[in-house]
Enzyme design. Structure first.
Site, short mmCIF file in Angstrom:
data_model
loop_
_atom_site.label_atom_id
_atom_site.label_comp_id
_atom_site.label_asym_id
_atom_site.label_seq_id
_atom_site.Cartn_x
_atom_site.Cartn_y
_atom_site.Cartn_z
N GLU A 26 31.68 -0.67 -7.31
CA GLU A 26 32.62 -0.96 -8.38
C GLU A 26 33.91 -1.53 -7.80
O GLU A 26 34.53 -0.92 -6.92
CB GLU A 26 32.95 0.30 -9.19
CG GLU A 26 31.82 0.76 -10.09
CD GLU A 26 32.23 1.88 -11.03
OE1 GLU A 26 31.44 2.19 -11.93
OE2 GLU A 26 33.34 2.45 -10.87
N CYS A 27 34.32 -2.68 -8.29
CA CYS A 27 35.61 -3.30 -7.99
C CYS A 27 35.83 -3.46 -6.48
O CYS A 27 35.35 -4.42 -5.89
CB CYS A 27 36.74 -2.51 -8.65
SG CYS A 27 38.25 -3.49 -8.87
#
Length: 459
Positions: free
Chosen positions: A333-334
Site C-alpha cells: 500500500e502506497c
C-alpha cells in the site's frame, strides 16, 4: 467501560495534537493507564500517541470501517485502561466532503457518547471567543462540549479576558497553555515527521508537551470530565471472532522501521488470528526476508525520505523481487507500492512493477469508494471498499498490467489505479483491515498455499 473524552478544536492548527499527546503522557506519568486514539485515517499522530501512552495508538474512522464498528474497536483498544483520550481531526464538524459530517470528530464523539474537550487557539481574539464557543456548542447540541483548553495565550491579562468570555457561555476552562515554540513538532510534506523517524527528538518533544500540560492543565478536572461519559453497551472487537484460522502457520513478513510506519494495529492482530506467524523486516537494515517467508506486507510510510538507503540495500531488494516473481503473495500500500516500482526519484527499487515513481508538488488526498477489478490474493473481483489516498508522488506505469481498483473521481471521471500481478496486490489506496477481515483471511490462506504452488512450478 473506560472513562473517555474527545479532544477537538474549531479548526486544524489549533493545538489538538499538542494537547491530546500532552494529556496522554501527563496522565500516564500520574499513574493512569491511558488508551490513545485518533479520529480518521491519520497514521502520524498515533505514533506520537504511542510514545505518550506506552501502548499502540489506534484510529477510529467511520468512513473506512463503518460507523457500526467504531465503538467496538474503541472498546478493544481501551481494554484494561483507566481513561481514553481521542484526538479529533480538523475542525469539530469537518468530515468527508459532500456528507453531513460523516467521519468528523463530532460524529465519533456521538458514536462514543463522549464529552468534548475543546482546544482554542486564542491568538488574536478576546471576548469574541464567547461567540465562537456559543456557535459551536449550539450547532449540534447532541455533541457535548464539556470544557475548554485555551492555547497560545499571550499574557495574564489575555487569560483573564478569555476566562471571562468562557464564563459568559458557561464553559469551564481546565487549562491555559502559554505561547511556546518549543512545543512544535517538525513538519514535512505530508504533515509531521513520524515518531519512528524523529527518534530521540520525538521522545523529547513528547516529554516537553507532557510537562507543559501537567503544569498548565488541571488533570483532575480532565478526569472528572472523562468520567461523565456513560457506559457503552457494546462488545469489544475481537480479531479471533472476525476470521477463521487457516491450516498451518505461514510466516508473513511485515515491513517496519522508519520507512514503513503507516499501518493499523488491527492488521497484525487479524493476521495472527488467521494463523500467521508475523515477522517484522526493516528494509533499511535487513538484508534478507525472514526465513520461511510465505507472504509479504509492505505498508505505507515515507520511503521517498529514505530512498538512498532503500536503494543501497540491494540484497533485500533482490530477495523481495525474487519472492514476488516466484508467485509469493505481496500486499503493498502506497509506500509499499513505491518500493516495488522500478525506481523512485531515479534510484533503483525492487523492480517488481512496470512503473517508475517520482515526487510531485501536488498532494493527492481523500477517501475513495473503490471496486476491486481482478481476483487477487486480497480480494475477489467485485469487492467494494472505501479507502484513503494520501501522497505527493506520481507513478508512471507501463502497459498490460491490470489495475487493482477502479473508482469515480470527484469530477466523475473513471479512475483505474494500482496493480494486480501474479501474487502481488499493490496500490496507493490505504484500506483498514477491520473493515474487511475476509481480505486478511484470504491473504493468509494464499500465503499458506504459496510455497506448494512455487515448488510445483519449479518442478
Amino acid at each position: 467501560m473506560v472513562n473517555r473524552l474527545v479532544v477537538a478544536a474549531p479548526a486544524s492548527g489549533s493545538g489538538k495534537t499538542t494537547v491530546a499527546t500532552g494529556l496522554m503522557a501527563a496522565l500516564r506519568a500520574a499513574g493512569d493507564r491511558v488508551a490513545p486514539f485518533k479520529v480518521g485515517p491519520d497514521y502520524i499522530d498515533p505514533g506520537y500517541h504511542g510514545l505518550a501512552a506506552g501502548r499502540p495508538g489506534r484510529n477510529l474512522d467511520p468512513v473506512m470501517v463503518g460507523e457500526q464498528r467504531v465503538a467496538s474497536l474503541f472498546a478493544a483498544g481501551a481494554r484494561g485502561c483507566d481513561v481514553a483520550v481521542v484526538e479529533g481531526v480538523m475542525g469539530l464538524f469537518d468530515g468527508r466532503v459532500d456528507t453531513e459530517g460523516v467521519g468528523s470528530t463530532a460524529h465519533v464523539a456521538k458514536l462514543l457518547s463522549a464529552p468534548v474537550l475543546f482546544v482554542v487557539d486564542a491568538r488574536g481574539q478576546s471576548r469574541s471567543l464567547a461567540a465562537l464557543l456559543h456557535g459551536f456548542r449550539g450547532y449540534d447540541p447532541s455533541v457535548r462540549i464539556g470544557a475548554v483548553v485555551l492555547n497560545q495565550v499571550g499574557s495574564p491579562r489575555h487569560e483573564q479576558v478569555l476566562r471571562q468570555a468562557c464564563a459568559e457561555v458557561g464553559l469551564e476552562v481546565v487549562g491555559v497553555l502559554p505561547r511556546d515554540p518549543a512545543f512544535a513538532l517538525p513538519s514535512r510534506h505530508l504533515g509531521l515527521v513520524t515518531a519512528a523517524e524523529h527518534g530521540p527528538a520525538a521522545r523529547a518533544a513528547v516529554d516537553a508537551v507532557a510537562a507543559s500540560v501537567a503544569a498548565h492543565v488541571d488533570l483532575d478536572a480532565v478526569r472528572r470530565l472523562a468520567a461523565t461519559a456513560p457506559p457503552l453497551a457494546v462488545p469489544a472487537w475481537n480479531p479471533e471472532q472476525e476470521v477463521r484460522r487457516a491450516p498451518g502457520t505461514p510466516v508473513i513478513a511485515v515491513a517496519g522501521g522508519a520507512a514503513f510506519t503507516f499501518g493499523y494495529a488491527e492488521h497484525v492482530e487479524l493476521l495472527r488470528a488467521a494463523g500467521a506467524d508475523v515477522a517484522v523486516v526493516d528494509p533499511l537494515r535487513d538484508e534478507a526476508l525472514p526465513g520461511g517467508t510465505a507472504g509479504l506486507v509492505l505498508p505505507g510510510g515515507f520511503p521517498e525520505q529514505h530512498a538512498d538507503a532503500l536503494s543501497a540495500n540491494e540484497s533485500l531488494r533482490a530477495d523481495v523481487a525474487a519472492f514476488a516473481r516466484s508467485g509469493g503473495p505481496v500486499h503493498a500500500e502506497c509506500g509499499g507500492l513505491l518500493y516495488l516500482a522500478r525506481q523512485l526519484d531515479g534510484l533503483p527499487m525492487c523492480g517488481v512493477l512496470d512503473a517508475d515513481a517520482a515526487m510531485s508538488p501536488r498532494l493527492v488526498l481523500g477517501y475513495r469508494d473503490a471496486l476491486a477489478t481482478e481476483d487477487s490474493v486480497l480480494h475477489a473481483a467485485g469487492t467494494r471498499l472505501t479507502g484513503h489516498e494520501f501522497h505527493r508522488t506520481v507513478l508512471t506505469p507501463g502497459t498490460g498490467e491490470p489495475p487493482a481498483w477502479r473508482w469515480r473521481g470527484h469530477d466523475r471521471r473513471a479512475v483505474a489505479e494500482g496493480f494486480v500481478v501474479g501474487g502481488v496486490h499493490a496500490s496507493y489506496l490505504h484500506t483498514h483491515p477491520a473493515a474487511s477481515p475476509e481480505s486478511v483471511m484470504r491473504f493468509v490462506r494464499a500465503c499458506g498455499a504459496a510455497p506448494a504452488r512455487r515448488e510445483a512450478a519449479r518442478s
